[in-house]
Write a protein that holds these residues in place. Structure first.
Motif, PDB file in Angstrom:
ATOM      1  N   ALA A   1       0.856  -1.101   0.052  1.00 24.18           N
ATOM      2  CA  ALA A   1       0.031   0.066  -0.015  1.00 24.18           C
ATOM      3  C   ALA A   1       0.805   1.254   0.092  1.00 24.18           C
ATOM      4  O   ALA A   1       0.405   2.349  -0.257  1.00 24.18           O
ATOM      5  CB  ALA A   1      -0.921  -0.037   1.319  1.00 24.18           C
ATOM      6  N   LEU A   2       2.226   1.207   0.522  1.00 19.18           N
ATOM      7  CA  LEU A   2       3.098   2.152   0.421  1.00 19.18           C
ATOM      8  C   LEU A   2       3.349   2.829  -0.962  1.00 19.18           C
ATOM      9  O   LEU A   2       3.767   1.825  -1.973  1.00 19.18           O
ATOM     10  CB  LEU A   2       4.285   1.885   1.256  1.00 19.18           C
ATOM     11  CG  LEU A   2       4.093   1.886   2.649  1.00 19.18           C
ATOM     12  CD1 LEU A   2       5.427   1.349   3.450  1.00 19.18           C
ATOM     13  CD2 LEU A   2       3.518   2.879   3.331  1.00 19.18           C
ATOM     14  N   ALA A   3       3.076   3.974  -1.317  1.00 19.69           N
ATOM     15  CA  ALA A   3       3.470   4.446  -2.422  1.00 19.69           C
ATOM     16  C   ALA A   3       5.033   4.566  -3.011  1.00 19.69           C
ATOM     17  O   ALA A   3       5.323   4.358  -4.188  1.00 19.69           O
ATOM     18  CB  ALA A   3       2.781   5.698  -3.117  1.00 19.69           C
ATOM     19  N   ASP A   4       5.847   4.719  -1.851  1.00 20.99           N
ATOM     20  CA  ASP A   4       7.048   4.834  -2.157  1.00 20.99           C
ATOM     21  C   ASP A   4       7.712   3.570  -1.840  1.00 20.99           C
ATOM     22  O   ASP A   4       8.013   3.208  -0.566  1.00 20.99           O
ATOM     23  CB  ASP A   4       7.680   5.752  -1.025  1.00 20.99           C
ATOM     24  CG  ASP A   4       9.123   6.334  -1.217  1.00 20.99           C
ATOM     25  OD1 ASP A   4       9.870   5.642  -1.881  1.00 20.99           O
ATOM     26  OD2 ASP A   4       9.501   7.281  -0.614  1.00 20.99           O
ATOM     27  N   PRO A   5       8.274   2.903  -2.908  1.00 25.92           N
ATOM     28  CA  PRO A   5       8.900   1.599  -2.604  1.00 25.92           C
ATOM     29  C   PRO A   5      10.159   1.568  -1.680  1.00 25.92           C
ATOM     30  O   PRO A   5      10.420   0.525  -0.619  1.00 25.92           O
ATOM     31  CB  PRO A   5       9.275   0.995  -4.099  1.00 25.92           C
ATOM     32  CG  PRO A   5       9.392   2.311  -4.742  1.00 25.92           C
ATOM     33  CD  PRO A   5       8.444   3.114  -4.261  1.00 25.92           C
ATOM     34  N   ALA A   6      11.052   2.594  -1.920  1.00 23.98           N
ATOM     35  CA  ALA A   6      12.174   2.795  -0.919  1.00 23.98           C
ATOM     36  C   ALA A   6      11.683   2.912   0.537  1.00 23.98           C
ATOM     37  O   ALA A   6      12.495   2.290   1.443  1.00 23.98           O
ATOM     38  CB  ALA A   6      12.854   4.128  -1.319  1.00 23.98           C
ATOM     39  N   LEU A   7      10.321   3.483   0.867  1.00 24.15           N
ATOM     40  CA  LEU A   7      10.009   3.566   2.384  1.00 24.15           C
ATOM     41  C   LEU A   7       9.499   2.032   2.682  1.00 24.15           C
ATOM     42  O   LEU A   7       9.803   1.675   3.904  1.00 24.15           O
ATOM     43  CB  LEU A   7       8.963   4.578   2.594  1.00 24.15           C
ATOM     44  CG  LEU A   7       8.503   4.731   3.608  1.00 24.15           C
ATOM     45  CD1 LEU A   7       9.292   5.549   4.581  1.00 24.15           C
ATOM     46  CD2 LEU A   7       6.967   5.601   3.500  1.00 24.15           C
ATOM     47  N   ALA A   8       8.927   1.355   1.818  1.00 24.54           N
ATOM     48  CA  ALA A   8       8.456   0.083   2.091  1.00 24.54           C
ATOM     49  C   ALA A   8       9.674  -0.947   2.526  1.00 24.54           C
ATOM     50  O   ALA A   8       9.665  -1.766   3.299  1.00 24.54           O
ATOM     51  CB  ALA A   8       7.689  -0.424   0.779  1.00 24.54           C
ATOM     52  N   VAL A   9      10.834  -0.630   1.920  1.00 27.05           N
ATOM     53  CA  VAL A   9      11.893  -1.687   1.928  1.00 27.05           C
ATOM     54  C   VAL A   9      12.556  -1.447   3.417  1.00 27.05           C
ATOM     55  O   VAL A   9      13.001  -2.331   3.785  1.00 27.05           O
ATOM     56  CB  VAL A   9      12.957  -1.362   0.822  1.00 27.05           C
ATOM     57  CG1 VAL A   9      14.243  -2.127   1.232  1.00 27.05           C
ATOM     58  CG2 VAL A   9      12.362  -1.770  -0.392  1.00 27.05           C
TER      59      VAL A   9
END
Length: 370
Positions: free
Chosen positions: A89-97
């Protein structure tokens, strides 16, 4: 044949000596693939103003850090709940990682580590050089063209307290957790991996999926040489043993018995090209270095010694011989002493509902660490 066990640092907090720290950090990152934590975090994002193509030899499809948000100082608040697909659901993949660092394990070529503290939390500071062939060109933090990636791995949760991506021109992006609250559960009186203490072998049933992924991931930095006997019981792909990976820091002598009873002996390492190696060669390499598989897996369960898992959607690059796409279902057993797979089977995805066909079945009948 005898087996020489490695030091059981997986059953303890981070080791004092730096030599074992990189493998411990990779193991801790991998274990997050089997954990669900309730957490609340505040993340500060910053970066350089210019995007850089770091996708390496695979083409220019990954501007900047593979989808990192537009640079500029800002703070974002993230809340995660067990059983909810918040990562997607997080739009920013770097944040999800940051909260799903197992996806980076496959991208890593080499790593050094030291102890540290970030945001008041003990961590392992990990300097990573992405692998030029295995790293995903769209990886948020370890694309193949990066010069260096700096990660701070929280010992208690396995989350990345900070991540910094560097190109030849300087820092491309930096994310830092400035506040982290994470829940913990202690079933049967013993802490989970998320508490920062690794369970001793054999792990409890609830901890076993995380421990299994951790042990597999640690093989990425093992430079052992070994002799193995592998039986190919089933294989739907053509049996071709051309283009064996060159021997590097790992030297394997593998006696292979094919389904027709023929036997051949191979001398190889694991540094193969994932998009061009023949299937039996790639499967053998991943059997003996299963760290190459963990970033692809999801929904990991362990019953007895049998590990079952699905394949993450869209997590198909670089190619994995044992987890090629989400249409298949994986089944492994992991040797606790060496981390290699004592058995590996691949089924069509219908296997979970009690049907489906077997696509590959390899068994490790003997192993000797040299």
């Amino acid at each position: 044949m005898g087996v020489v066990a490695v030091a059981d640092w997986l059953g303890a907090p981070p080791p004092d000596g730096d030599s074992a720290l990189p493998a411990w950090a990779l193991a801790r990152m991998a274990a997050t693939g089997a954990e669900d934590l309730t957490f609340r975090a505040v993340v500060r994002r910053s970066g350089a103003p210019d995007s850089v193509d770091l996708s390496g030899r695979f083409g220019g499809t990954a501007p900047g850090a593979g989808g990192v948000a537009e640079p500029g100082d800002e703070s974002v608040e993230v809340t995660g709940f067990p059983g909810v697909a918040w990562r997607d659901a997080l739009a920013d993949p770097a944040l999800a990682v940051l909260f799903d660092p197992v996806v980076l394990v496959r991208d890593i070529g080499s790593a050094t580590a030291r102890h540290g503290v970030v945001a008041g939390r003990p961590c392992v500071l990990l300097d990573v050089v992405p692998h030029p062939v295995w790293a995903d060109p769209e990886s948020a933090w370890c694309p193949p063209g990066a010069r260096l990636t700096r990660l701070a791995v929280d010992t208690a949760t396995g989350f990345l307290l900070s991540a910094e991506l560097l190109a030849d021109s300087g820092v491309v992006a930096r994310y830092e957790i400035t506040s982290l609250e994470a829940g913990s559960v202690t079933p049967e009186g013993e802490p989970l991996l998320s508490s920062g203490r690794w369970p001793a072998l054999p792990p409890s049933a609830q901890d076993r999926p995380g421990w299994t992924l951790a042990r597999m991931a640690a093989t990425l930095l093992d430079s052992v040489s070994l002799r193995a006997e592998v039986e190919i019981r089933a294989e739907t792909r053509e049996l071709s043993f051309d283009g064996l990976p060159p021997v590097g820091s790992r030297r394997w002598t593998v006696g292979v018995t094919t389904p027709d009873g023929a036997r051949r002996e191979l001398t190889m390492g694991d540094d193969h090209a994932p998009d061009s190696a023949p299937f039996p060669v790639a499967r053998l390499a991943e059997l003996l270095t299963p760290a190459r598989i963990v970033s692809h897996l999801t929904d990991v369960t362990v019953v007895g010694e049998t590990v079952t898992a699905s394949v993450r959607p869209m997590r198909t690059f670089p190619f994995s011989a044992w987890a090629p796409d989400e249409s298949v279902h994986c089944e492994f057993t992991v040797d606790g002493a060496t981390g290699v797979l004592r058995s590996a089977a691949l089924h069509s995805a219908r296997r979970r509902s009690g049907s489906g066909s077997i696509l590959a079945d390899y068994r490790l009948n003997a192993i000797e660490v040299i």
